[in-house]
Enzyme design. Structure first.
Site, mmCIF file in Angstrom:
data_model
loop_
_atom_site.group_PDB
_atom_site.id
_atom_site.type_symbol
_atom_site.label_atom_id
_atom_site.label_comp_id
_atom_site.label_asym_id
_atom_site.label_seq_id
_atom_site.Cartn_x
_atom_site.Cartn_y
_atom_site.Cartn_z
ATOM 1 C CE LYS A 116 -2.273 -1.132 3.824
ATOM 2 N NZ LYS A 116 -1.642 -2.438 4.170
ATOM 3 N NE ARG B 98 2.030 -4.981 11.366
ATOM 4 C CZ ARG B 98 3.106 -4.697 10.614
ATOM 5 N NH1 ARG B 98 4.283 -5.243 10.910
ATOM 6 N NH2 ARG B 98 3.007 -3.891 9.599
ATOM 7 N NE ARG C 166 -4.462 -1.588 10.026
ATOM 8 C CZ ARG C 166 -3.407 -0.987 9.473
ATOM 9 N NH1 ARG C 166 -3.483 0.254 9.055
ATOM 10 N NH2 ARG C 166 -2.284 -1.649 9.328
ATOM 11 N NE ARG D 99 7.251 -2.544 5.893
ATOM 12 C CZ ARG D 99 5.926 -2.336 5.890
ATOM 13 N NH1 ARG D 99 5.324 -1.945 4.790
ATOM 14 N NH2 ARG D 99 5.213 -2.538 6.972
ATOM 15 N NE ARG E 13 6.112 -0.253 10.436
ATOM 16 C CZ ARG E 13 4.973 -0.331 9.764
ATOM 17 N NH1 ARG E 13 4.866 0.238 8.583
ATOM 18 N NH2 ARG E 13 3.937 -0.968 10.283
#
Ligand code: AMP
Length: 188
Positions: A14, A146, A89, A128, A134
């Site tokens: 996204k 998640r 969400r 990532r 993160r």
């Protein structure tokens, strides 16, 4: 005004795709995750509240998230439209967004849903984490949480837009450019 929801599980692409689309269509990118991370970095009360949820891969409560989102939209009164990334969400968030936009004489044009299988999502998020810094990308248990939260609370949001005839499914596997081309075709 052109308002698009870029939808999909964590790691679907996204954020990456938003970068291209905001320039191409002259829209404002509104990522609720980015806004929360900015608040954490700046040490605000909102950041402090959000962090405990984010660290565990849980959703920040709707009330907090919705009022933050509205404030962000109001900051951009000149915008030609928005790409909502990571919002809504939950179905409650989708309903609140709809009512909020309607009160301003606007609406969501379409929801673009990037479809990527779970094993690929996990691979992408771990990769990532090396560059994103993160913590929620680096921990396999948090990643799983998640993804579980996505299935339980977020996936049903697609039904909200399907019922309005605004849902578009996009194959999220392939090169960044291939996926961008599919999105541009779907947006029309
Ligand atoms: P993201 O950057 O979209 O992957 O979001 C990172 C984290 O921020 C999520 O795991 C949630 O804890 C929180 N978050 C982002 N957007 C929302 C939202 N719309 N509702 C609730 N929590 C959110």
């Amino acid at each position: 005004m052109r308002n698009l929801v870029l939808f999909g599980p964590p790691g679907a692409g996204k954020g990456t795709q938003s970068e291209f689309l905001v320039n191409h269509y002259n829209l404002v990118h509104l990522s609720t995750g980015d806004v929360f991370r900015y608040n954490i970095k700046s040490g605000t009360e909102l950041g402090h509240l959000a962090q405990s949820y984010m660290d565990q891969g849980k959703l920040v409560p709707d009330e907090v998230t919705i009022s933050m989102l509205k404030a962000e939209v109001e900051k951009h009164s000149e915008a030609e439209g928005f790409i909502f990334d990571g919002f809504p969400r939950t179905t409650a968030q989708a309903e609140a967004l709809d009512a909020f936009l309607m009160s301003r004489g606007h609406s969501i044009e379409s929801m673009l849903s990037l479809e990527v299988e779970e094993s690929e999502l996990k691979k992408r998020l771990l990769a990532r984490s090396v560059t994103s810094g993160r913590a929620d990308d680096a921990d396999e248990a948090v990643i799983q949480n998640r993804i579980n939260v996505y299935h339980a609370e977020t996936a049903p949001v697609a039904d909200f837009y399907k019922a309005l005839g605004k849902f578009k499914s996009i194959d999220g596997l392939g090169s960044v450019e291939e996926i961008t081309t599919r999105l541009v075709q779907a947006i029309g």
